[in-house]
Scaffold this motif. Structure first.
Motif, short mmCIF file in Angstrom:
data_model
loop_
_atom_site.label_atom_id
_atom_site.label_comp_id
_atom_site.label_asym_id
_atom_site.label_seq_id
_atom_site.Cartn_x
_atom_site.Cartn_y
_atom_site.Cartn_z
N SER A 182 0.84 -1.19 0.00
CA SER A 182 0.00 0.00 0.00
C SER A 182 0.88 1.24 0.00
CB SER A 182 -0.92 0.02 1.23
OG SER A 182 -0.19 0.35 2.40
N GLU A 183 0.25 2.40 0.16
CA GLU A 183 1.00 3.64 0.25
C GLU A 183 1.82 3.73 1.54
OE1 GLU A 183 -3.07 4.30 2.03
OE2 GLU A 183 -2.21 3.23 0.30
N ARG A 184 1.63 2.78 2.45
CA ARG A 184 2.43 2.72 3.68
C ARG A 184 3.71 1.90 3.51
NH1 ARG A 184 -0.68 3.80 8.32
NH2 ARG A 184 0.35 2.15 9.54
N THR A 185 3.86 1.27 2.34
CA THR A 185 4.99 0.36 2.10
C THR A 185 6.33 1.07 1.91
OG1 THR A 185 3.47 -1.26 1.13
CG2 THR A 185 5.80 -1.51 0.62
N PRO A 186 6.42 2.19 1.18
CA PRO A 186 7.72 2.86 1.03
C PRO A 186 8.35 3.21 2.38
CG PRO A 186 6.17 3.72 -0.58
CD PRO A 186 5.38 2.85 0.35
N MET A 207 21.41 -1.69 9.50
CA MET A 207 21.65 -2.55 8.34
C MET A 207 22.67 -1.91 7.40
SD MET A 207 19.67 -5.29 8.68
CE MET A 207 19.59 -5.98 7.02
N GLU A 208 22.51 -0.62 7.13
CA GLU A 208 23.38 0.04 6.17
C GLU A 208 24.78 0.28 6.71
OE1 GLU A 208 21.32 3.41 4.45
OE2 GLU A 208 20.09 2.06 3.23
N ALA A 209 24.93 0.29 8.03
CA ALA A 209 26.27 0.38 8.62
C ALA A 209 27.11 -0.84 8.26
CB ALA A 209 26.17 0.52 10.14
N HIS A 210 26.44 -1.93 7.88
CA HIS A 210 27.12 -3.16 7.48
C HIS A 210 26.93 -3.44 5.99
CE1 HIS A 210 28.12 -4.31 11.65
NE2 HIS A 210 26.97 -3.72 11.95
N GLY A 211 26.55 -2.41 5.24
CA GLY A 211 26.53 -2.53 3.79
C GLY A 211 25.25 -3.00 3.16
N PHE A 212 24.24 -3.35 3.96
CA PHE A 212 22.95 -3.80 3.41
C PHE A 212 22.07 -2.58 3.16
CE2 PHE A 212 24.32 -7.94 4.82
CZ PHE A 212 23.71 -8.81 3.93
N MET A 213 21.92 -2.22 1.88
CA MET A 213 21.17 -1.02 1.52
C MET A 213 19.67 -1.30 1.50
SD MET A 213 23.77 0.81 1.28
CE MET A 213 22.91 2.35 0.85
N HIS A 214 18.89 -0.29 1.86
CA HIS A 214 17.43 -0.48 1.84
C HIS A 214 16.87 -0.15 0.47
CE1 HIS A 214 17.15 3.93 2.26
NE2 HIS A 214 15.87 3.82 1.93
N PHE A 215 15.90 -0.95 0.06
CA PHE A 215 15.14 -0.66 -1.15
C PHE A 215 14.10 0.39 -0.75
CE2 PHE A 215 11.60 -2.02 -4.14
CZ PHE A 215 12.17 -1.43 -5.25
N PRO A 216 14.13 1.60 -1.32
CA PRO A 216 13.32 2.70 -0.80
C PRO A 216 11.82 2.46 -0.83
CG PRO A 216 15.03 3.51 -2.29
CD PRO A 216 15.02 2.02 -2.42
N PHE A 217 11.37 1.46 -1.57
CA PHE A 217 9.93 1.30 -1.79
C PHE A 217 9.34 0.12 -1.03
CE2 PHE A 217 12.20 3.17 -5.33
CZ PHE A 217 11.68 4.45 -5.28
N PHE A 219 9.75 -1.37 3.15
CA PHE A 219 10.43 -1.08 4.42
C PHE A 219 11.12 -2.30 5.03
CE2 PHE A 219 5.95 -1.88 5.68
CZ PHE A 219 6.11 -2.87 6.63
N TRP A 220 11.03 -3.44 4.39
CA TRP A 220 11.58 -4.68 4.95
C TRP A 220 12.77 -5.24 4.16
CZ3 TRP A 220 6.55 -4.40 2.85
CH2 TRP A 220 6.44 -4.90 1.55
N HIS A 221 13.11 -4.69 3.02
CA HIS A 221 14.04 -5.31 2.08
C HIS A 221 15.40 -4.62 2.09
CE1 HIS A 221 15.05 -7.38 -1.81
NE2 HIS A 221 15.88 -6.35 -1.87
N TYR A 222 16.47 -5.45 2.21
CA TYR A 222 17.84 -4.95 2.22
C TYR A 222 18.72 -5.86 1.37
CZ TYR A 222 16.11 -2.27 6.19
OH TYR A 222 15.37 -1.43 6.99
#
Length: 284
Positions: A182-186, A207-217, A219-222
């Motif tokens: 939904s629109e709450r997902t990003p 997560m990103e401090a250890h190199g796992f980047m977030h997919f902006p769209f 909220f659960w995916h790295y």
């Protein structure tokens, strides 16, 4: 005088974010990948050896297909470092998903619960009318990676996660549970509470401090080390990980012959729209 920017409507925000996601995918498609041939390693085994408290989803990914909690060997220790840091903070990292085979990803796109949710949002976006097949194809491509090259789970370089508290087992709430379409997902959706956004951002920072980047769209995916990860981290060198077939018996990987070929082409999406419409009609 400062100008206060208005929050877009939920429908406008959904459409804008999905278009931005599709634009990002267009950057990923031509990005160079030099597959390194690295094998996979088990996350549950690594967590047990390291004495890290970590959880793993017990649900099926689609149909009767079990989730595969393996990722590339070069990423496992980084994920263990994340799990350890979360434990020190009083959190437990839950791995919702890891590697996905071609069959798993293809079926996931067609999974009724997910496809129906996406189609419902597309109908909403299209003023209550059944949308063009191309629109649904694009939205499914952003949210469920209908093309192997962009499907970082198929590269063994991504995890979907949730986070829980060690003291009482409650979830570190991010506005919705995994999964939400939904629109709450990003990640930075303006339609969630401030505390929920803060939780999302604190988890992402770790997560990103250890190199796992977030997919902006989502909220659960790295992910890390693939074309998407290199673009998101501003790393211009060719990616190490691309979509691969993995043989668990030999731990050998074979790159996809056609990484840009949709798992479910337009005609298949059209059939799924018809099936979803029928399900909706039957349930009334």
């Amino acid at each position: 005088m400062k100008t206060i920017s208005a929050v877009p409507s939920r429908r406008d925000y959904w459409a804008q974010q999905m278009q931005l996601g599709y634009d990002l995918i267009q950057q990923v498609i031509p990005f160079e990948v030099h597959e390194c041939g690295e094998g996979f390693a088990s996350l549950p085994d690594a967590a047990e050896r390291a004495g890290i408290e970590m959880q793993f989803s017990e649900s099926k990914i689609a149909g009767e297909l079990e989730r595969v909690f393996f990722i590339r060997e070069g990423l496992v220790n980084k994920l263990m470092d994340i799990g350890r840091a979360m434990n020190d903070r009083g959190w437990i990292l839950k791995i919702e998903d890891g590697y996905r085979s071609q069959d798993m990803q293809s079926q996931l796109v067609r999974k009724p619960e997910l496809f129906d949710a996406i189609l419902k949002k597309c109908i909403w976006e299209n003023d209550g009318q059944l949308p063009p097949t191309e629109l649904v194809f694009r939205r499914a491509t952003v949210l469920i990676a209908n093309i192997p090259k962009i499907g970082t789970h198929m590269s063994g370089s991504a995890v979907d996660i949730s986070v829980f508290r060690r003291d009482d087992g409650s979830e570190v709430w991010r506005g919705n549970p995994y999964l939400e379409m939904s629109e709450r997902t990003p990640m930075r959706s303006p339609f969630i509470e401030a505390d929920d956004l803060q939780n999302r951002l604190e988890i992402t920072a770790l997560m990103e401090a250890h190199g796992f980047m977030h997919f902006p769209f989502e909220f659960w995916h790295y992910n890390q080390g693939d074309a998407m990860g290199n673009i998101l981290s501003g790393h211009p060198a060719p990616a190490r990980y691309g979509p691969v077939h993995w043989d668990p018996q030999t731990n050998r990987v074979t790159p996809y012959d056609e990484p840009l070929r949709p798992l479910n082409p337009l005609d298949a999406i059209e059939q799924e729209i018809a099936a979803a419409t029928q399900r909706a009609t039957t349930s009334i």
